[in-house]
Design a protein around this motif. Structure first.
Motif, PDB file in Angstrom:
ATOM      1  N   THR A 147      -6.159 -30.860 -50.821  1.00  0.00           N
ATOM      2  CA  THR A 147      -6.505 -29.672 -50.043  1.00  0.00           C
ATOM      3  C   THR A 147      -5.253 -29.112 -49.384  1.00  0.00           C
ATOM      4  O   THR A 147      -4.324 -29.850 -49.051  1.00  0.00           O
ATOM      5  CB  THR A 147      -7.540 -29.993 -48.950  1.00  0.00           C
ATOM      6  OG1 THR A 147      -6.984 -30.949 -48.026  1.00  0.00           O
ATOM      7  CG2 THR A 147      -8.817 -30.558 -49.551  1.00  0.00           C
ATOM      8  N   ALA A 148      -5.249 -27.794 -49.196  1.00  0.00           N
ATOM      9  CA  ALA A 148      -4.140 -27.124 -48.523  1.00  0.00           C
ATOM     10  C   ALA A 148      -4.681 -26.034 -47.608  1.00  0.00           C
ATOM     11  O   ALA A 148      -5.696 -25.399 -47.918  1.00  0.00           O
ATOM     12  CB  ALA A 148      -3.164 -26.535 -49.537  1.00  0.00           C
ATOM     13  N   LYS A 149      -4.001 -25.833 -46.483  1.00  0.00           N
ATOM     14  CA  LYS A 149      -4.330 -24.758 -45.557  1.00  0.00           C
ATOM     15  C   LYS A 149      -3.042 -24.061 -45.163  1.00  0.00           C
ATOM     16  O   LYS A 149      -2.046 -24.718 -44.843  1.00  0.00           O
ATOM     17  CB  LYS A 149      -5.032 -25.298 -44.308  1.00  0.00           C
ATOM     18  CG  LYS A 149      -6.389 -25.934 -44.574  1.00  0.00           C
ATOM     19  CD  LYS A 149      -7.021 -26.422 -43.284  1.00  0.00           C
ATOM     20  CE  LYS A 149      -8.376 -27.055 -43.549  1.00  0.00           C
ATOM     21  NZ  LYS A 149      -9.003 -27.564 -42.299  1.00  0.00           N
ATOM     22  N   ARG A 150      -3.067 -22.738 -45.194  1.00  0.00           N
ATOM     23  CA  ARG A 150      -1.912 -21.917 -44.813  1.00  0.00           C
ATOM     24  C   ARG A 150      -0.634 -22.431 -45.474  1.00  0.00           C
ATOM     25  O   ARG A 150       0.369 -22.741 -44.819  1.00  0.00           O
ATOM     26  CB  ARG A 150      -1.766 -21.880 -43.295  1.00  0.00           C
ATOM     27  CG  ARG A 150      -2.880 -21.182 -42.566  1.00  0.00           C
ATOM     28  CD  ARG A 150      -2.956 -19.699 -42.909  1.00  0.00           C
ATOM     29  NE  ARG A 150      -1.760 -18.992 -42.521  1.00  0.00           N
ATOM     30  CZ  ARG A 150      -1.607 -18.394 -41.334  1.00  0.00           C
ATOM     31  NH1 ARG A 150      -2.592 -18.444 -40.449  1.00  0.00           N
ATOM     32  NH2 ARG A 150      -0.498 -17.752 -41.055  1.00  0.00           N
ATOM     33  N   SER A 151      -0.686 -22.495 -46.792  1.00  0.00           N
ATOM     34  CA  SER A 151       0.432 -23.049 -47.559  1.00  0.00           C
ATOM     35  C   SER A 151       0.623 -22.278 -48.856  1.00  0.00           C
ATOM     36  O   SER A 151      -0.337 -21.826 -49.479  1.00  0.00           O
ATOM     37  CB  SER A 151       0.182 -24.527 -47.880  1.00  0.00           C
ATOM     38  OG  SER A 151       0.125 -25.306 -46.714  1.00  0.00           O
ATOM     39  N   GLY A 152       1.878 -22.150 -49.261  1.00  0.00           N
ATOM     40  CA  GLY A 152       2.205 -21.545 -50.540  1.00  0.00           C
ATOM     41  C   GLY A 152       2.479 -20.055 -50.469  1.00  0.00           C
ATOM     42  O   GLY A 152       2.040 -19.359 -49.557  1.00  0.00           O
TER      43      GLY A 152
END
Length: 242
Positions: free
Chosen positions: A192-197
Motif C-alpha cells: 500500500t502507498a499513500k501520497r507517494s509517486g
C-alpha cells in the motif's frame, strides 16, 4: 553469539566490519540496542551479515548524513530484521559488487526520513546486479527537495537485479516507490502507498540503449500521488528520450 552494538564495545557498524576483517568469522550477527548515531559504513568483507534491531540514525548535528547507511560491496547476503534506518541523504542500503551477486533480505524494517538535496537521495533499498527481498517493511518520508524531489524511491532494482516486495507500507515518497530498470525483474505483492509517486506506485524506467525489465503487481493499493493532485497508478512504464 551476536555482537552487541550499543555504544560500548562496538560503537558503530564500521567497528564491527574492522573486527570481522581481523577475526575472519564465517558469518557476523549484530544485535543492536537503542539509537546508534554516526556516518554510514562500506562493508567489503565477504561474509554474510545479519543486523537485528536498533535505530541507525545519520542525522547527527548536520541534520542528515550525506551518504548511505550501508554500502554492501560483497557477494554475500545481508539480512536486516526489525531495524530502523533514518537520517541519510543517499538512502538506506546500496547493494552491488564487481564480483558475483549481492543479496539483501529486509524483514519488518522501517526506513524513515531519507533523502537530500546535495547529494540527491536514491532509495531506501537500492540494488545493482543484486537480489532484494523486502517483507513487511515500512517506508516513510523519503523525500528529495526541489527539482530533485521525484528521484528517491523505496526499492530500486537496477542492472540485472531481481526484487520481490511483499506487504510493504509507503507514506510520502516523492518518487515512485518501487522502480525497476535495465534487464531486472520486480514483483510487488500486497503493498500500500499513500501520497507517494509522480505517476505511479511502481514504475519500469528504461533508456533507449537498455534492455527491458519485467514488473508484476498483485493486490496493491496506490493511493494518491505525492503532491496529492491525482490518484496514483499501480504501474507505469517510463522511457527516457535520447
Amino acid at each position: 553469539m551476536p555482537l552487541t552494538v550499543d555504544g560500548r564495545e562496538f560503537a558503530a557498524l564500521r567497528d564491527v566490519h574492522d573486527w570481522a576483517r581481523r577475526a575472519l568469522p564465517s558469518e557476523v550477527v549484530v544485535q543492536a540496542e537503542g539509537v546508534i548515531t554516526g556516518a554510514g559504513t562500506s562493508w567489503t568483507h565477504p561474509v554474510p551479515l545479519t543486523v537485528r534491531g536498533g535505530t541507525w540514525d545519520g542525522s547527527g548535528t548536520t541534520g542528515r548524513s550525506p551518504g548511505w547507511w550501508l554500502s554492501w560491496r560483497t557477494p554475500a547476503t545481508l539480512t536486516l530484521r526489525g531495524v530502523t534506518v533514518c537520517g541519510f541523504a543517499r538512502g538506506g542500503v546500496d547493494a552491488g559488487c564487481d564480483v558475483g551477486r549481492s543479496a539483501v533480505v529486509s524483514a519488518g524494517c522501517s526506513y524513515v526520513d531519507l533523502g537530500g538535496h546535495d547529494p540527491d537521495g536514491y532509495a531506501a533499498l537500492f540494488g545493482t546486479r543484486s537480489d532484494i527481498t523486502s517483507s513487511g517493511d515500512t517506508f516513510r518520508r523519503l523525500v528529495n527537495p526541489g527539482e530533485a524531489g521525484p528521484l528517491i524511491h523505496a526499492v530500486y532494482a537496477s542492472d540485472h537485479s531481481v526484487a520481490r516486495i511483499e506487504g510493504a507500507s509507503v507514506y510520502r515518497c516523492s518518487g515512485d516507490p518501487f522502480r525497476v530498470r535495465h534487464a531486472s525483474r520486480m514483483e510487488v505483492v500486497g503493498c500500500t502507498a499513500k501520497r507517494s509517486g509522480v505517476q505511479s506506485m511502481c514504475s519500469d524506467w528504461y533508456a533507449p540503449d537498455e534492455q527491458p525489465s519485467l514488473l508484476s503487481t498483485r493486490d496493491c493499493h496506490a493511493g494518491r500521488t505525492f503532491n496529492g493532485s491525482r490518484p496514483s497508478l499501480i504501474a507505469y512504464r517510463l522511457r527516457r528520450t535520447p
